[in-house]
Design a protein around this motif. Sequence first.
Motif, PDB file in Angstrom:
ATOM      1  N   TRP A   1      15.684 -11.352  20.882  1.00 54.09           N
ATOM      2  CA  TRP A   1      17.098 -11.345  20.506  1.00 54.09           C
ATOM      3  C   TRP A   1      17.489 -12.688  19.905  1.00 54.09           C
ATOM      4  CZ3 TRP A   1      19.830  -7.247  19.858  1.00 54.09           C
ATOM      5  CH2 TRP A   1      19.688  -6.119  20.668  1.00 54.09           C
TER       6      TRP A   1
ATOM      7  N   ARG B   1      24.802  -9.583  18.101  1.00 53.93           N
ATOM      8  CA  ARG B   1      23.570 -10.360  17.975  1.00 53.93           C
ATOM      9  C   ARG B   1      22.531  -9.514  17.252  1.00 53.93           C
ATOM     10  NH1 ARG B   1      21.063 -10.427  24.186  1.00 53.93           N
ATOM     11  NH2 ARG B   1      21.322  -8.182  24.600  1.00 53.93           N
TER      12      ARG B   1
ATOM     13  N   ASN C   1      20.729 -15.405  18.840  1.00 53.85           N
ATOM     14  CA  ASN C   1      21.897 -15.898  19.574  1.00 53.85           C
ATOM     15  C   ASN C   1      23.114 -15.020  19.309  1.00 53.85           C
ATOM     16  OD1 ASN C   1      20.440 -18.101  20.588  1.00 53.85           O
ATOM     17  ND2 ASN C   1      20.883 -19.326  18.759  1.00 53.85           N
ATOM     18  N   TRP C   2      24.020 -14.983  20.290  1.00 52.07           N
ATOM     19  CA  TRP C   2      25.271 -14.253  20.113  1.00 52.07           C
ATOM     20  C   TRP C   2      26.128 -14.933  19.063  1.00 52.07           C
ATOM     21  CZ3 TRP C   2      26.175  -9.544  21.871  1.00 52.07           C
ATOM     22  CH2 TRP C   2      25.516  -9.077  23.011  1.00 52.07           C
TER      23      TRP C   2
END
Length: 222
Positions: A97, A119, A99-100
């Motif tokens: 994933w 994200r 980063n937001w």
Amino acid sequence: MRATLIFLVCLVVFELLLVDAGFRVRRRRRRRSCSPGNCQWNSWQAWSSCSITCGSGGIQSRSRTIRVHASCGGGGCSGPSYETRTCNPGNSVNCVWGNWQEWAACSVTCGLGTSTRTRVKTSAVCGGTDCSGSPTETRQCVDEDQVNCVLSDWQNWSSCSVTCGSGGTQSRTRSEVTSAFCGGTHCIGSSEEHRNCSNEDFCPDTFKHDEKNPEKSSVEDV
């Protein structure tokens, strides 16, 4: 006539035998003068691409051809003209994933609303573990900044409705500069007001005198 035909046939057979004998002699002479030559391979071609794009257990192949064949009793080529091998093009890669992102603006301008953020993921390859979780996230948001109503100052009084004497009226107004917002207090009071007015200073002298002595003015008029 028959004897002549038989003679001619015998003559032809004899000539053929002579030709065959001469050919065999020349072939044996050539064999005695030929040097043995062994078979020779060309170089191997490059390996083919792996049969799979990731993981293990793939297959590659390559081939080669004969450059010089064996001659005059020379030795033949040894070994295969085609071969294979296993190949492992790459290891597995797990999902990751990113980063937001920043939270988006609240869905309402006042009161209770929602805000979201997102994200992005790098997908798994070669049998790697996939990402768990959602690409979006939501939360509640509150905008409690109330704004109260604000009125402007009163404008100047208008001119009196009469140009001479009393009994006139004047008016003035004000406007709403800022409206109540998000539960703020609404404005109280009127946006217009009135008052009585007079303009005695602008009346003729006779009118002023008559107003002070109404009985005299009546007698004179009669």
